[in-house]
Enzyme design. Structure first.
Site, PDB file in Angstrom:
ATOM      1  N   LYS A  72       0.835  -1.215   0.000  1.00 56.57           N
ATOM      2  CA  LYS A  72       0.000   0.000   0.000  1.00 56.57           C
ATOM      3  C   LYS A  72       0.869   1.265   0.000  1.00 56.57           C
ATOM      4  O   LYS A  72       0.671   2.165  -0.818  1.00 56.57           O
ATOM      5  CB  LYS A  72      -0.935   0.021   1.232  1.00 56.57           C
ATOM      6  CG  LYS A  72      -1.843  -1.192   1.332  1.00 56.57           C
ATOM      7  CD  LYS A  72      -2.757  -1.138   2.546  1.00 56.57           C
ATOM      8  CE  LYS A  72      -2.073  -1.217   3.899  1.00 56.57           C
ATOM      9  NZ  LYS A  72      -1.410  -2.510   4.202  1.00 56.57           N
ATOM     10  N   ARG A  75      -9.862   0.745   8.562  1.00 52.08           N
ATOM     11  CA  ARG A  75      -9.528  -0.636   8.913  1.00 52.08           C
ATOM     12  C   ARG A  75     -10.626  -1.294   9.732  1.00 52.08           C
ATOM     13  O   ARG A  75     -10.478  -2.460  10.107  1.00 52.08           O
ATOM     14  CB  ARG A  75      -8.251  -0.651   9.753  1.00 52.08           C
ATOM     15  CG  ARG A  75      -6.985  -0.678   8.936  1.00 52.08           C
ATOM     16  CD  ARG A  75      -5.833  -0.444   9.887  1.00 52.08           C
ATOM     17  NE  ARG A  75      -4.753  -1.347   9.631  1.00 52.08           N
ATOM     18  CZ  ARG A  75      -3.578  -0.952   9.114  1.00 52.08           C
ATOM     19  NH1 ARG A  75      -3.369   0.295   8.794  1.00 52.08           N
ATOM     20  NH2 ARG A  75      -2.638  -1.815   8.926  1.00 52.08           N
ATOM     21  N   ARG A 127      12.050  -6.159   5.592  1.00 52.97           N
ATOM     22  CA  ARG A 127      11.984  -4.731   5.893  1.00 52.97           C
ATOM     23  C   ARG A 127      12.364  -4.481   7.348  1.00 52.97           C
ATOM     24  O   ARG A 127      13.056  -3.510   7.661  1.00 52.97           O
ATOM     25  CB  ARG A 127      10.576  -4.180   5.628  1.00 52.97           C
ATOM     26  CG  ARG A 127      10.501  -2.690   5.923  1.00 52.97           C
ATOM     27  CD  ARG A 127       9.160  -2.096   5.617  1.00 52.97           C
ATOM     28  NE  ARG A 127       8.114  -2.672   6.459  1.00 52.97           N
ATOM     29  CZ  ARG A 127       6.834  -2.380   6.333  1.00 52.97           C
ATOM     30  NH1 ARG A 127       6.440  -1.563   5.393  1.00 52.97           N
ATOM     31  NH2 ARG A 127       5.937  -2.933   7.129  1.00 52.97           N
ATOM     32  N   ARG A 129      11.359  -1.360  12.224  1.00 50.81           N
ATOM     33  CA  ARG A 129       9.951  -1.222  12.646  1.00 50.81           C
ATOM     34  C   ARG A 129       9.618  -2.293  13.676  1.00 50.81           C
ATOM     35  O   ARG A 129       9.795  -3.492  13.418  1.00 50.81           O
ATOM     36  CB  ARG A 129       9.021  -1.349  11.420  1.00 50.81           C
ATOM     37  CG  ARG A 129       8.445  -0.014  11.003  1.00 50.81           C
ATOM     38  CD  ARG A 129       7.541  -0.139   9.821  1.00 50.81           C
ATOM     39  NE  ARG A 129       6.247  -0.731  10.144  1.00 50.81           N
ATOM     40  CZ  ARG A 129       5.183  -0.646   9.357  1.00 50.81           C
ATOM     41  NH1 ARG A 129       5.267   0.032   8.217  1.00 50.81           N
ATOM     42  NH2 ARG A 129       4.050  -1.216   9.695  1.00 50.81           N
ATOM     43  N   ARG A 163      -0.949  -9.167  13.221  1.00 50.89           N
ATOM     44  CA  ARG A 163      -1.482  -8.108  12.340  1.00 50.89           C
ATOM     45  C   ARG A 163      -2.403  -8.728  11.290  1.00 50.89           C
ATOM     46  O   ARG A 163      -3.433  -8.152  10.942  1.00 50.89           O
ATOM     47  CB  ARG A 163      -0.329  -7.335  11.679  1.00 50.89           C
ATOM     48  CG  ARG A 163       0.380  -6.402  12.658  1.00 50.89           C
ATOM     49  CD  ARG A 163       1.800  -6.111  12.252  1.00 50.89           C
ATOM     50  NE  ARG A 163       1.926  -5.308  11.057  1.00 50.89           N
ATOM     51  CZ  ARG A 163       3.072  -5.185  10.376  1.00 50.89           C
ATOM     52  NH1 ARG A 163       4.170  -5.816  10.775  1.00 50.89           N
ATOM     53  NH2 ARG A 163       3.126  -4.437   9.298  1.00 50.89           N
TER      54      ARG A 163
HETATM   55  P1  AP5 Z   1       4.693  -1.554   1.915  1.00 50.08           P
HETATM   56  O1  AP5 Z   1       4.471  -0.758   0.691  1.00 50.08           O
HETATM   57  O2  AP5 Z   1       5.234  -0.865   3.126  1.00 50.08           O
HETATM   58  O3  AP5 Z   1       3.373  -2.347   2.278  1.00 50.08           O
HETATM   59  P2  AP5 Z   1       2.133  -1.892   3.146  1.00 50.08           P
HETATM   60  O4  AP5 Z   1       0.955  -2.597   2.585  1.00 50.08           O
HETATM   61  O5  AP5 Z   1       2.083  -0.405   3.231  1.00 50.08           O
HETATM   62  O6  AP5 Z   1       2.581  -2.568   4.505  1.00 50.08           O
HETATM   63  P3  AP5 Z   1       2.675  -2.014   5.970  1.00 50.08           P
HETATM   64  O7  AP5 Z   1       3.384  -3.071   6.760  1.00 50.08           O
HETATM   65  O8  AP5 Z   1       3.259  -0.649   6.026  1.00 50.08           O
HETATM   66  O9  AP5 Z   1       1.171  -2.009   6.299  1.00 50.08           O
HETATM   67  P4  AP5 Z   1       0.482  -2.151   7.624  1.00 50.08           P
HETATM   68  O10 AP5 Z   1      -0.898  -2.104   7.201  1.00 50.08           O
HETATM   69  O11 AP5 Z   1       0.832  -3.280   8.497  1.00 50.08           O
HETATM   70  O12 AP5 Z   1       1.163  -0.948   8.408  1.00 50.08           O
HETATM   71  P5  AP5 Z   1       0.652   0.506   8.762  1.00 50.08           P
HETATM   72  O13 AP5 Z   1       1.835   1.358   8.752  1.00 50.08           O
HETATM   73  O14 AP5 Z   1      -0.531   0.888   7.939  1.00 50.08           O
HETATM   74  O15 AP5 Z   1       5.625  -2.795   1.505  1.00 50.08           O
HETATM   75  C1  AP5 Z   1       6.065  -3.725   2.480  1.00 50.08           C
HETATM   76  C2  AP5 Z   1       7.478  -4.198   2.094  1.00 50.08           C
HETATM   77  O16 AP5 Z   1       7.406  -4.920   0.870  1.00 50.08           O
HETATM   78  C3  AP5 Z   1       8.466  -3.044   1.849  1.00 50.08           C
HETATM   79  O17 AP5 Z   1       9.727  -3.415   2.307  1.00 50.08           O
HETATM   80  C4  AP5 Z   1       8.460  -2.875   0.322  1.00 50.08           C
HETATM   81  O18 AP5 Z   1       9.659  -2.376  -0.158  1.00 50.08           O
HETATM   82  C5  AP5 Z   1       8.203  -4.304  -0.131  1.00 50.08           C
HETATM   83  N1  AP5 Z   1       7.460  -4.378  -1.400  1.00 50.08           N
HETATM   84  C6  AP5 Z   1       6.400  -3.597  -1.760  1.00 50.08           C
HETATM   85  N2  AP5 Z   1       5.956  -3.955  -2.983  1.00 50.08           N
HETATM   86  C7  AP5 Z   1       6.728  -5.006  -3.368  1.00 50.08           C
HETATM   87  C8  AP5 Z   1       6.748  -5.821  -4.542  1.00 50.08           C
HETATM   88  N3  AP5 Z   1       5.883  -5.628  -5.542  1.00 50.08           N
HETATM   89  N4  AP5 Z   1       7.661  -6.803  -4.601  1.00 50.08           N
HETATM   90  C9  AP5 Z   1       8.546  -7.016  -3.596  1.00 50.08           C
HETATM   91  N5  AP5 Z   1       8.595  -6.262  -2.473  1.00 50.08           N
HETATM   92  C10 AP5 Z   1       7.684  -5.271  -2.353  1.00 50.08           C
HETATM   93  O19 AP5 Z   1       0.111   0.284  10.226  1.00 50.08           O
HETATM   94  C11 AP5 Z   1       0.982  -0.062  11.286  1.00 50.08           C
HETATM   95  C12 AP5 Z   1       0.177  -0.179  12.571  1.00 50.08           C
HETATM   96  O20 AP5 Z   1      -0.383   1.109  12.902  1.00 50.08           O
HETATM   97  C13 AP5 Z   1      -1.027  -1.127  12.544  1.00 50.08           C
HETATM   98  O21 AP5 Z   1      -0.670  -2.466  12.790  1.00 50.08           O
HETATM   99  C14 AP5 Z   1      -1.880  -0.529  13.667  1.00 50.08           C
HETATM  100  O22 AP5 Z   1      -1.374  -0.876  14.923  1.00 50.08           O
HETATM  101  C15 AP5 Z   1      -1.680   0.968  13.466  1.00 50.08           C
HETATM  102  N6  AP5 Z   1      -2.669   1.519  12.528  1.00 50.08           N
HETATM  103  C16 AP5 Z   1      -2.428   2.067  11.310  1.00 50.08           C
HETATM  104  N7  AP5 Z   1      -3.577   2.449  10.731  1.00 50.08           N
HETATM  105  C17 AP5 Z   1      -4.565   2.151  11.600  1.00 50.08           C
HETATM  106  C18 AP5 Z   1      -5.975   2.267  11.574  1.00 50.08           C
HETATM  107  N8  AP5 Z   1      -6.608   2.792  10.508  1.00 50.08           N
HETATM  108  N9  AP5 Z   1      -6.688   1.831  12.653  1.00 50.08           N
HETATM  109  C19 AP5 Z   1      -6.065   1.335  13.731  1.00 50.08           C
HETATM  110  N10 AP5 Z   1      -4.735   1.153  13.828  1.00 50.08           N
HETATM  111  C20 AP5 Z   1      -3.991   1.563  12.766  1.00 50.08           C
END
Ligand code: AP5
Length: 190
Positions: free
Chosen positions: A14, A89, A128, A134, A146
């Site tokens: 994402k 979410r 990552r 992280r 998660r």
């Molecule tokens: P990346 O692009 O970072 O993927 P992502 O889907 O954004 O993954 P995240 O881990 O950041 O998502 P998340 O939903 O767990 O975390 P968030 O920060 O939202 O890519 C991931 C990796 O893969 C990278 O290293 C990238 O380089 C690699 N990659 C990407 N595309 C690729 C490809 N095509 N091929 C190979 N490699 C690739 O949330 C974190 C925490 O915050 C949550 O767990 C929760 O505690 C809290 N939080 C956030 N939002 C909310 C909400 N709305 N409500 C409640 N709690 C929340």
């Protein structure tokens, strides 16, 4: 104006894709995870609260997250559109986003999910975690937690958006460029 929700499990890409789409379509990118991490880094009250959930791989409570998201939207009155990454979410968050859009005479045009298998995602996140430090990428059990949160609270939102005819999904496996292209094809139909 176009407003998009990028949807998908942790590690689905994402954030990576939002960074390309925001440039291509001139959108303001709001990642709730990034805002929480910024607050954690700066030692704010919000950051301290969020950390206690994020470190366990749990969702931050709705009220806190919704208020934060609203504040982020308010900070950008000139935006020509938004890309929401990691929000909504939960059902309460999806409803709050719809109300906010309505208040501003805006709407969500599409929710696009990036699809990939758990095993691929775990590999990406553990990789990552080694470089980014992280806290929630450090071990597989937190990552699986998660996924459990996603399956229980977030996956049901697919139905919410399908009922509104706004749900699309694309294959999230392949090169980053190929995936941007797949997303762009969906956006071209909106
Ligand atoms: P990346 O692009 O970072 O993927 P992502 O889907 O954004 O993954 P995240 O881990 O950041 O998502 P998340 O939903 O767990 O975390 P968030 O920060 O939202 O890519 C991931 C990796 O893969 C990278 O290293 C990238 O380089 C690699 N990659 C990407 N595309 C690729 C490809 N095509 N091929 C190979 N490699 C690739 O949330 C974190 C925490 O915050 C949550 O767990 C929760 O505690 C809290 N939080 C956030 N939002 C909310 C909400 N709305 N409500 C409640 N709690 C929340």
């Amino acid at each position: 104006m176009i407003n998009l929700v990028l949807f998908g499990k942790p590690g689905a890409g994402k954030g990576t894709q939002a960074n390309f789409l925001k440039e291509k379509y001139n959108l303001k990118h709001i990642s709730t995870g990034d805002v929480f991490r910024f607050n954690i880094k700066n030692g704010t009250e919000l950051g301290t609260l969020a950390k206690s959930y994020i470190d366990k791989g749990e969702l931050v409570p709705d009220e806190v997250t919704i208020n934060m998201l609203k504040a982020e939207v308010e900070k950008n009155p000139e935006a020509s559109g938004f890309i929401f990454d990691g929000f909504p979410r939960t059902n309460a968050q999806a409803e709050a986003l719809d109300h906010l859009m309505e208040e501003k005479d805006m709407k969500i045009h599409a929710t696009i999910a990036l699809e990939a298998d758990d095993e691929v995602l775990i590999k990406r996140l553990l990789e990552r975690g080694k470089v980014s430090g992280r806290s929630d990428d450090q071990d597989e059990s937190k990552i699986r937690n998660r996924f459990d949160e996603y399956n229980e609270k977030t996956a049901p939102l697919m139905e919410y958006y399908k009922e509104q005819n706004k749900f699309h999904s694309v294959n999230g496996i392949g090169t980053i460029e190929d995936i941007t292209e797949r997303l762009s094809k969906v956006i071209a139909t909106l």
